[in-house]
Write a protein that holds these residues in place. Structure first.
Motif, PDB file in Angstrom:
ATOM      1  N   ASP A  60      86.339  60.544  -2.301  1.00  0.00           N
ATOM      2  CA  ASP A  60      85.726  61.410  -3.732  1.00  0.00           C
ATOM      3  C   ASP A  60      83.988  61.639  -2.875  1.00  0.00           C
ATOM      4  O   ASP A  60      83.198  61.884  -4.445  1.00  0.00           O
ATOM      5  N   PHE A  61      83.629  60.105  -2.695  1.00  0.00           N
ATOM      6  CA  PHE A  61      82.171  60.142  -3.157  1.00  0.00           C
ATOM      7  C   PHE A  61      81.322  59.913  -1.384  1.00  0.00           C
ATOM      8  O   PHE A  61      80.332  60.202  -1.112  1.00  0.00           O
ATOM      9  N   SER A  62      81.665  61.326  -0.706  1.00  0.00           N
ATOM     10  CA  SER A  62      81.266  60.922   0.963  1.00  0.00           C
ATOM     11  C   SER A  62      80.024  61.403   0.862  1.00  0.00           C
ATOM     12  O   SER A  62      79.850  61.488   1.856  1.00  0.00           O
ATOM     13  N   SER A  63      80.101  62.839   0.464  1.00  0.00           N
ATOM     14  CA  SER A  63      78.740  63.871   0.531  1.00  0.00           C
ATOM     15  C   SER A  63      78.163  63.658  -0.766  1.00  0.00           C
ATOM     16  O   SER A  63      76.782  64.242  -0.731  1.00  0.00           O
ATOM     17  N   PHE A  64      77.514  61.635  -0.846  1.00  0.00           N
ATOM     18  CA  PHE A  64      77.030  61.576  -2.323  1.00  0.00           C
ATOM     19  C   PHE A  64      75.963  60.370  -0.685  1.00  0.00           C
ATOM     20  O   PHE A  64      75.887  60.095   0.030  1.00  0.00           O
ATOM     21  N   ALA A  65      74.607  60.254  -1.586  1.00  0.00           N
ATOM     22  CA  ALA A  65      73.239  59.888  -1.022  1.00  0.00           C
ATOM     23  C   ALA A  65      74.218  58.489   0.302  1.00  0.00           C
ATOM     24  O   ALA A  65      74.904  58.088  -0.039  1.00  0.00           O
ATOM     25  N   PRO A  66      73.679  57.672   1.080  1.00  0.00           N
ATOM     26  CA  PRO A  66      74.056  56.314   1.744  1.00  0.00           C
ATOM     27  C   PRO A  66      73.618  55.699   0.973  1.00  0.00           C
ATOM     28  O   PRO A  66      74.630  55.043   1.648  1.00  0.00           O
ATOM     29  N   GLU A  67      72.839  54.778   0.051  1.00  0.00           N
ATOM     30  CA  GLU A  67      73.377  54.264  -0.838  1.00  0.00           C
ATOM     31  C   GLU A  67      74.781  54.444  -1.339  1.00  0.00           C
ATOM     32  O   GLU A  67      74.921  53.504  -1.225  1.00  0.00           O
ATOM     33  N   ILE A  68      75.001  55.484  -1.502  1.00  0.00           N
ATOM     34  CA  ILE A  68      76.643  55.398  -2.062  1.00  0.00           C
ATOM     35  C   ILE A  68      77.460  55.066  -1.725  1.00  0.00           C
ATOM     36  O   ILE A  68      78.455  54.327  -1.385  1.00  0.00           O
ATOM     37  N   ARG A  69      77.501  55.827  -0.078  1.00  0.00           N
ATOM     38  CA  ARG A  69      78.185  55.595   0.839  1.00  0.00           C
ATOM     39  C   ARG A  69      78.140  54.091   0.998  1.00  0.00           C
ATOM     40  O   ARG A  69      79.242  53.630   1.463  1.00  0.00           O
ATOM     41  N   THR A  70      77.307  54.111   1.586  1.00  0.00           N
ATOM     42  CA  THR A  70      77.263  52.185   1.958  1.00  0.00           C
ATOM     43  C   THR A  70      78.358  51.560   0.827  1.00  0.00           C
ATOM     44  O   THR A  70      79.059  50.730   1.214  1.00  0.00           O
ATOM     45  N   LEU A  71      78.060  51.684  -0.485  1.00  0.00           N
ATOM     46  CA  LEU A  71      78.113  50.692  -1.436  1.00  0.00           C
ATOM     47  C   LEU A  71      79.961  50.741  -1.278  1.00  0.00           C
ATOM     48  O   LEU A  71      81.099  50.348  -1.727  1.00  0.00           O
ATOM     49  N   THR A  72      80.023  52.513  -1.431  1.00  0.00           N
ATOM     50  CA  THR A  72      81.759  52.819  -1.920  1.00  0.00           C
ATOM     51  C   THR A  72      82.708  51.911  -0.222  1.00  0.00           C
ATOM     52  O   THR A  72      82.887  51.139  -0.697  1.00  0.00           O
ATOM     53  N   GLN A  73      82.004  51.707   0.664  1.00  0.00           N
ATOM     54  CA  GLN A  73      82.240  51.424   1.801  1.00  0.00           C
ATOM     55  C   GLN A  73      83.066  50.016   1.918  1.00  0.00           C
ATOM     56  O   GLN A  73      83.502  49.116   2.567  1.00  0.00           O
ATOM     57  N   SER A  74      81.750  48.957   0.997  1.00  0.00           N
ATOM     58  CA  SER A  74      82.219  47.479   0.784  1.00  0.00           C
ATOM     59  C   SER A  74      83.433  47.388  -0.167  1.00  0.00           C
ATOM     60  O   SER A  74      83.440  46.227  -0.843  1.00  0.00           O
ATOM     61  N   ILE A  75      84.133  48.318  -0.492  1.00  0.00           N
ATOM     62  CA  ILE A  75      85.601  48.157  -1.924  1.00  0.00           C
ATOM     63  C   ILE A  75      86.124  48.158  -0.939  1.00  0.00           C
ATOM     64  O   ILE A  75      86.626  48.867  -0.436  1.00  0.00           O
ATOM     65  N   ASP A  76      86.780  46.800  -1.746  1.00  0.00           N
ATOM     66  CA  ASP A  76      87.994  46.728  -0.763  1.00  0.00           C
ATOM     67  C   ASP A  76      89.682  46.663  -1.810  1.00  0.00           C
ATOM     68  O   ASP A  76      90.371  46.225  -1.482  1.00  0.00           O
ATOM     69  N   SER A  77      88.820  46.650  -3.315  1.00  0.00           N
ATOM     70  CA  SER A  77      90.213  47.102  -3.894  1.00  0.00           C
ATOM     71  C   SER A  77      88.967  47.437  -5.613  1.00  0.00           C
ATOM     72  O   SER A  77      88.361  47.383  -5.571  1.00  0.00           O
ATOM     73  N   CYS A  78      90.267  48.562  -6.118  1.00  0.00           N
ATOM     74  CA  CYS A  78      89.145  49.292  -7.046  1.00  0.00           C
ATOM     75  C   CYS A  78      90.148  49.536  -8.133  1.00  0.00           C
ATOM     76  O   CYS A  78      92.096  49.801  -7.701  1.00  0.00           O
TER      77      CYS A  78
END
Ligand SMILES: Cc1cc2nc3c(=O)[nH]c(=O)nc-3n(C[C@H](O)[C@H](O)[C@H](O)COP(=O)(O)OP(=O)(O)OC[C@H]3O[C@@H](n4cnc5c(N)ncnc54)[C@H](O)[C@@H]3O)c2cc1C
Length: 393
Positions: free
Chosen positions: A248-266
């Motif tokens: 859902d946030f793959s088109s966002f800036a690198p900061e948000i992409r890096t942050l979301t990729q580190s999420i293992d539970s949501c």
């Protein structure tokens, strides 16, 4: 005066403390077996912290909170700033600070204070299933059969309030067409300074993200809102698939992409609200918090409005007869909370312009205004944050 409070959430516990502070006897009923909050953050603006500080909770809050430097809006796809409102001078400007706090931390501070108060009785595992109000007195019946009498019943029982049903009848909450993702990420798992030390809204195409720090900077709170119609379940505990969130946030800036990729539970939550209620009271019954005015979280004011309600209702009960108190409370609070509900809805449109033309039309003028007339932008939130619940008129 004996006050029965239904619901041990942020609004219910704060109401109990504000009433106890004024010498009232308070009984709180919570349907859950323990006071438990979800793993998520909360922004507490100065209009809310001033009430909590007045209750003497300053030290406990500051020990666990994070103080953001500013309120920022960024273009989600590029990370470029639209505007930044400084928050470093909130004490001077508004008389109280802007804090970020973990919901569980706030709830446990309030719970401890209520349990320490000789004026409060608190019952968990007590779901209120019946209310009787006859002008002479009011009573509540719990699912275990226990019956309690009081002078007034305060419904702080959230969006599906049984008290509201007794006041205005059944009316279901409206699905707003928004799904909220939420996650809390340990800061040590992220590249240094990845996320700005501010409350940041990252705008996007029919979606936006919000990032901020909690617990003195140990955690980053992520909320991602996406417009969609298909999934409408409302639950703080519904787990989501991190891969869907990342997508859902793959088109966002690198900061948000890096942050979301580190999420293992949501978790995911379908956002509901209601139009302002016709009335908040009937006889000795009254509602406050989300039971009275659920709203989209796009102004970060839902819990804060419940905190303001608590102070004002307690002051009304102290200064008027119960019937005058409930009417006066509604008269003071309805215009403000209706305005905040509308403002939160309007922010959905403001945050969701992701297409290039739409971005240009909507954000460029704000960017220019922020550069040329910084005070105009910086004072945008004054109507919200300058409000003094202890002196609302
Ligand atoms: C994604 C998201 C982000 C948000 N961010 C912010 C923010 O940054 N700042 C902010 O101010 N607000 C924010 N909010 C809004 C905020 O979470 C709510 O407005 C607030 O939690 C409402 O508190 P409440 O006490 O009124 O209701 P609730 O938290 O719903 O509490 C109601 C309580 O009543 C109990 N209860 C219900 N029925 C009964 C019954 N019959 N008998 C006994 N007990 C009962 C429930 O178990 C519950 O404990 C956000 C909301 C969302 C969804």
């Amino acid at each position: 005066m004996k006050v029965l409070v239904i619901g041990g959430g942020i609004a219910g516990l704060t109401t109990a403390l504000c009433c106890a502070e004024r010498g009232m006897h308070v009984v709180i009923f919570e349907q859950a077996s323990e006071f438990k909050e979800v793993g998520a953050g909360l922004q507490l603006s100065p209009n809310g912290t001033r009430v909590l500080y007045k209750l003497g909770l300053q030290t406990q809050l500051e020990d666990l909170a994070f103080r953001p430097k500013s309120l920022d809006m960024k273009l989600g796809h590029s990370g470029k700033n639209v505007f930044s409102i400084p928050l470093t001078d909130t004490e001077t400007k508004y008389g109280s600070p802007y804090l970020h706090i973990h919901r569980a931390d706030l709830l446990s501070i309030l719970e401890k204070e209520v349990k320490n108060s000789s004026k409060c009785e608190i019952y968990t595992d007590h779901k209120v299933v019946k209310l009787v109000e006859n002008g002479e007195s009011a009573s509540v019946t719990c699912s275990n059969g226990a019956v309690y009498n009081g002078d007034v019943v305060i419904g702080a029982d959230g969006i599906h309030s049984i008290v509201r049903e007794h006041i205005v009848g059944k009316n279901t909450a409206r699905f707003t067409g928004n799904l909220a993702w939420r996650a809390v990420i340990p800061t040590k798992d992220l590249p240094k300074d990845l996320i700005p030390p501010s409350a940041t809204v990252w705008t996007g195409d029919k979606r936006h993200a919000v990032t901020y720090y909690l617990r003195s900077g140990e955690l980053v709170n992520f909320v991602g809102v996406v417009e969609q119609e298909s999934w409408q379940k409302e639950s703080w505990t519904e787990r989501g698939n991190p891969q869907d969130l990342i997508q859902d946030f793959s088109s966002f800036a690198p900061e948000i992409r890096t942050l979301t990729q580190s999420i293992d539970s949501c978790f995911k939550w379908a956002l509901h609200d209601r139009m302002p209620l016709k009335t908040w009271t009937n006889g000795r019954l009254v509602v406050l918090g989300d039971a009275a005015h659920p709203m989209l979280p796009f102004l970060a004011q839902g819990a804060v409005m419940g905190i303001e309600d608590a102070e004002i209702l307690a002051a009304c009960l102290e200064n008027y007869s119960w019937s005058e108190a409930l009417k006066t409370f509604e008269k003071i609070r309805k215009p403000r909370t209706s305005r905040v509900q509308a403002g939160a809805r309007a922010n959905m449109n403001l945050f969701h312009h992701g297409q290039p033309i739409s971005r240009l039309i909507h954000y460029k003028p704000i960017q220019i205004a922020a550069r040329l007339f910084p005070n105009f932008i910086n004072n945008r939130q004054d109507w919200l944050y300058k409000y003094k619940a202890e002196n609302p008129n």
